[in-house]
Scaffold this motif. Sequence first.
Motif, PDB file in Angstrom:
ATOM      1  N   ILE A  28      17.219  -6.487   1.538  1.00  0.00           N
ATOM      2  CA  ILE A  28      16.465  -7.408   0.685  1.00  0.00           C
ATOM      3  C   ILE A  28      15.168  -6.755   0.202  1.00  0.00           C
ATOM      4  N   LEU A  29      14.907  -6.927  -1.068  1.00  0.00           N
ATOM      5  CA  LEU A  29      13.629  -6.546  -1.652  1.00  0.00           C
ATOM      6  C   LEU A  29      12.954  -7.810  -2.168  1.00  0.00           C
ATOM      7  N   VAL A  30      11.731  -8.066  -1.683  1.00  0.00           N
ATOM      8  CA  VAL A  30      10.931  -9.195  -2.145  1.00  0.00           C
ATOM      9  C   VAL A  30       9.736  -8.645  -2.916  1.00  0.00           C
ATOM     10  N   GLU A  31       9.597  -9.079  -4.163  1.00  0.00           N
ATOM     11  CA  GLU A  31       8.454  -8.687  -4.987  1.00  0.00           C
ATOM     12  C   GLU A  31       7.696  -9.940  -5.401  1.00  0.00           C
ATOM     13  N   GLN A  32       6.404  -9.965  -5.109  1.00  0.00           N
ATOM     14  CA  GLN A  32       5.579 -11.121  -5.467  1.00  0.00           C
ATOM     15  C   GLN A  32       4.354 -10.689  -6.271  1.00  0.00           C
ATOM     16  N   GLN A  33       4.051 -11.478  -7.294  1.00  0.00           N
ATOM     17  CA  GLN A  33       2.872 -11.242  -8.112  1.00  0.00           C
ATOM     18  C   GLN A  33       2.024 -12.501  -8.113  1.00  0.00           C
TER      19      GLN A  33
ATOM     20  N   VAL B 247       5.587 -14.850   5.003  1.00  0.00           N
ATOM     21  CA  VAL B 247       6.762 -14.252   4.361  1.00  0.00           C
ATOM     22  C   VAL B 247       7.857 -14.022   5.402  1.00  0.00           C
ATOM     23  N   LYS B 248       7.481 -13.467   6.541  1.00  0.00           N
ATOM     24  CA  LYS B 248       8.451 -13.206   7.606  1.00  0.00           C
ATOM     25  C   LYS B 248       9.076 -14.501   8.112  1.00  0.00           C
ATOM     26  N   THR B 249       8.266 -15.547   8.240  1.00  0.00           N
ATOM     27  CA  THR B 249       8.771 -16.826   8.747  1.00  0.00           C
ATOM     28  C   THR B 249       9.818 -17.418   7.808  1.00  0.00           C
ATOM     29  N   VAL B 250       9.543 -17.386   6.510  1.00  0.00           N
ATOM     30  CA  VAL B 250      10.508 -17.913   5.536  1.00  0.00           C
ATOM     31  C   VAL B 250      11.770 -17.050   5.519  1.00  0.00           C
ATOM     32  N   LEU B 251      11.605 -15.736   5.511  1.00  0.00           N
ATOM     33  CA  LEU B 251      12.757 -14.834   5.516  1.00  0.00           C
ATOM     34  C   LEU B 251      13.627 -15.029   6.754  1.00  0.00           C
ATOM     35  N   ASP B 252      12.997 -15.137   7.917  1.00  0.00           N
ATOM     36  CA  ASP B 252      13.759 -15.318   9.164  1.00  0.00           C
ATOM     37  C   ASP B 252      14.608 -16.579   9.102  1.00  0.00           C
ATOM     38  N   HIS B 253      14.062 -17.639   8.514  1.00  0.00           N
ATOM     39  CA  HIS B 253      14.833 -18.879   8.405  1.00  0.00           C
ATOM     40  C   HIS B 253      16.090 -18.660   7.555  1.00  0.00           C
ATOM     41  N   TYR B 254      15.928 -18.065   6.398  1.00  0.00           N
ATOM     42  CA  TYR B 254      17.064 -17.909   5.492  1.00  0.00           C
ATOM     43  C   TYR B 254      18.099 -16.921   6.024  1.00  0.00           C
ATOM     44  N   LEU B 255      17.651 -15.862   6.670  1.00  0.00           N
ATOM     45  CA  LEU B 255      18.607 -14.917   7.241  1.00  0.00           C
ATOM     46  C   LEU B 255      19.389 -15.562   8.378  1.00  0.00           C
ATOM     47  N   GLY B 256      18.733 -16.426   9.138  1.00  0.00           N
ATOM     48  CA  GLY B 256      19.425 -17.139  10.207  1.00  0.00           C
ATOM     49  C   GLY B 256      20.469 -18.105   9.672  1.00  0.00           C
ATOM     50  N   VAL B 257      20.147 -18.791   8.577  1.00  0.00           N
ATOM     51  CA  VAL B 257      21.079 -19.740   7.972  1.00  0.00           C
ATOM     52  C   VAL B 257      22.239 -19.016   7.299  1.00  0.00           C
ATOM     53  N   ALA B 258      21.931 -17.904   6.632  1.00  0.00           N
ATOM     54  CA  ALA B 258      22.970 -17.160   5.915  1.00  0.00           C
ATOM     55  C   ALA B 258      24.005 -16.583   6.876  1.00  0.00           C
ATOM     56  N   GLY B 259      23.552 -16.177   8.070  1.00  0.00           N
ATOM     57  CA  GLY B 259      24.483 -15.670   9.077  1.00  0.00           C
ATOM     58  C   GLY B 259      25.068 -14.303   8.745  1.00  0.00           C
ATOM     59  N   GLU B 260      24.475 -13.603   7.798  1.00  0.00           N
ATOM     60  CA  GLU B 260      24.926 -12.261   7.428  1.00  0.00           C
ATOM     61  C   GLU B 260      23.736 -11.325   7.365  1.00  0.00           C
ATOM     62  N   LYS B 261      24.034 -10.023   7.348  1.00  0.00           N
ATOM     63  CA  LYS B 261      22.981  -9.024   7.228  1.00  0.00           C
ATOM     64  C   LYS B 261      22.826  -8.639   5.760  1.00  0.00           C
TER      65      LYS B 261
ATOM     66  N   GLN C 278       1.946  -3.580  -4.254  1.00  0.00           N
ATOM     67  CA  GLN C 278       1.628  -2.811  -3.055  1.00  0.00           C
ATOM     68  C   GLN C 278       2.560  -3.221  -1.923  1.00  0.00           C
ATOM     69  N   MET C 279       3.157  -2.235  -1.257  1.00  0.00           N
ATOM     70  CA  MET C 279       4.097  -2.531  -0.177  1.00  0.00           C
ATOM     71  C   MET C 279       3.344  -2.904   1.102  1.00  0.00           C
ATOM     72  N   PHE C 280       3.823  -3.972   1.755  1.00  0.00           N
ATOM     73  CA  PHE C 280       3.212  -4.437   2.996  1.00  0.00           C
ATOM     74  C   PHE C 280       4.280  -4.533   4.082  1.00  0.00           C
ATOM     75  N   PRO C 281       3.940  -4.170   5.335  1.00  0.00           N
ATOM     76  CA  PRO C 281       4.867  -4.426   6.447  1.00  0.00           C
ATOM     77  C   PRO C 281       4.943  -5.925   6.714  1.00  0.00           C
ATOM     78  N   LEU C 282       6.127  -6.404   7.080  1.00  0.00           N
ATOM     79  CA  LEU C 282       6.296  -7.833   7.326  1.00  0.00           C
ATOM     80  C   LEU C 282       5.411  -8.337   8.464  1.00  0.00           C
ATOM     81  N   GLY C 283       5.058  -7.437   9.385  1.00  0.00           N
ATOM     82  CA  GLY C 283       4.198  -7.828  10.489  1.00  0.00           C
ATOM     83  C   GLY C 283       2.821  -8.288  10.041  1.00  0.00           C
ATOM     84  N   GLU C 284       2.426  -7.912   8.817  1.00  0.00           N
ATOM     85  CA  GLU C 284       1.132  -8.325   8.273  1.00  0.00           C
ATOM     86  C   GLU C 284       1.261  -9.538   7.350  1.00  0.00           C
ATOM     87  N   ALA C 285       2.460 -10.091   7.257  1.00  0.00           N
ATOM     88  CA  ALA C 285       2.699 -11.216   6.343  1.00  0.00           C
ATOM     89  C   ALA C 285       3.474 -12.298   7.083  1.00  0.00           C
ATOM     90  N   CYS C 286       2.776 -13.031   7.949  1.00  0.00           N
ATOM     91  CA  CYS C 286       3.417 -14.035   8.804  1.00  0.00           C
ATOM     92  C   CYS C 286       4.243 -15.021   7.999  1.00  0.00           C
TER      93      CYS C 286
END
Length: 311
Positions: A95-100, A78-92, A68-76
């Motif tokens: 991304i598709l994240v699938e979790q079971q 997930v967003k926090t981890v993603l923000d860290h890695y995108l900041g470190v990567a320094g590129e745009k 089921q697709m969720f907006p990142l605003g409802e997944a604190c």
Amino acid sequence: MEMGLSPLVGCAYSPSHITGFFSIHDEPRNPLLRGSTGAGVSLEKGVVTSVYAQPSEKTHIEYVFNNQMFPLGEACIVKTVLDHYLGVAGEKYKILVEQQAAVPIGHGFGVSGGVALSLSLALNQALETGYTREEAAQIAHIAEIKCLTGLGTVLAEYYGGFELRTRPGAPGYGEVEQLSFPLDHVVVCVTTGPIKTKNILNTPTTKRRVNNIYANVVEEFVEDKSLGSFLKLSRRFADATGFETVEVQRLLKVFDRIDMPASMLMFGGGVFTIAHRKRLVEILKAVKTLETMRGWEIVVSRIAGRGACNL
């Protein structure tokens, strides 16, 4: 989300986790030092995360949890981890994240920790950020602290198995004593409804009471670190803290009638036990005698023989 011919891929697994008794250590300002001490078991049934990433002119993220697709605003977390890695990567990236998750969320199985931990490991692999396994786990721990979803779950799931957490903090800071357990035993859980962790331990008085009860329980546990002792002392802890709901108390009486030690999921509306596989049918039959089982869920899992890892 459509990807190009060769997207960057990362995949990781984390066990889930049940806590029997614990003590809160949330005083340090450094989130790497915050956490909990306590005892628990990691379940083989856990969370698997797949990440597909591709460089893009602008960042676009899609998040899918249990199909089921969720907006990142409802997944604190997930967003926090993603923000860290995108900041470190320094590129745009696109991304598709699938979790079971193989266990229900919000029922005391440490799913938020497993979500953060497996996501951090998968992103580290996909984006080639070069973190060690321990460093990736620390990022997940910080996310849990920031989002108020857990304290010691990431540390426990990092190691797996049956554990006593002796020093609070993230992997590399906290300390764990891994305990032996019989391979012919399974964890049996009956869930009755979700509980929000942040709504329970929200007063200094409650925290002090929990920590005082823990001090008495763990003193006895270190003398006998067996599964039997763990179950007995988990029940004593649950009874003393007063967190048991009416439904949990009814379930515990069912386990008492068949002479099976059990305790409350910390924190979730439900009960768990650990028993020899031969007693599984007896346990399930006893639980199903309750008339109010509509909407309840039964989870049976082996104890995880490993901690979180890339797949």
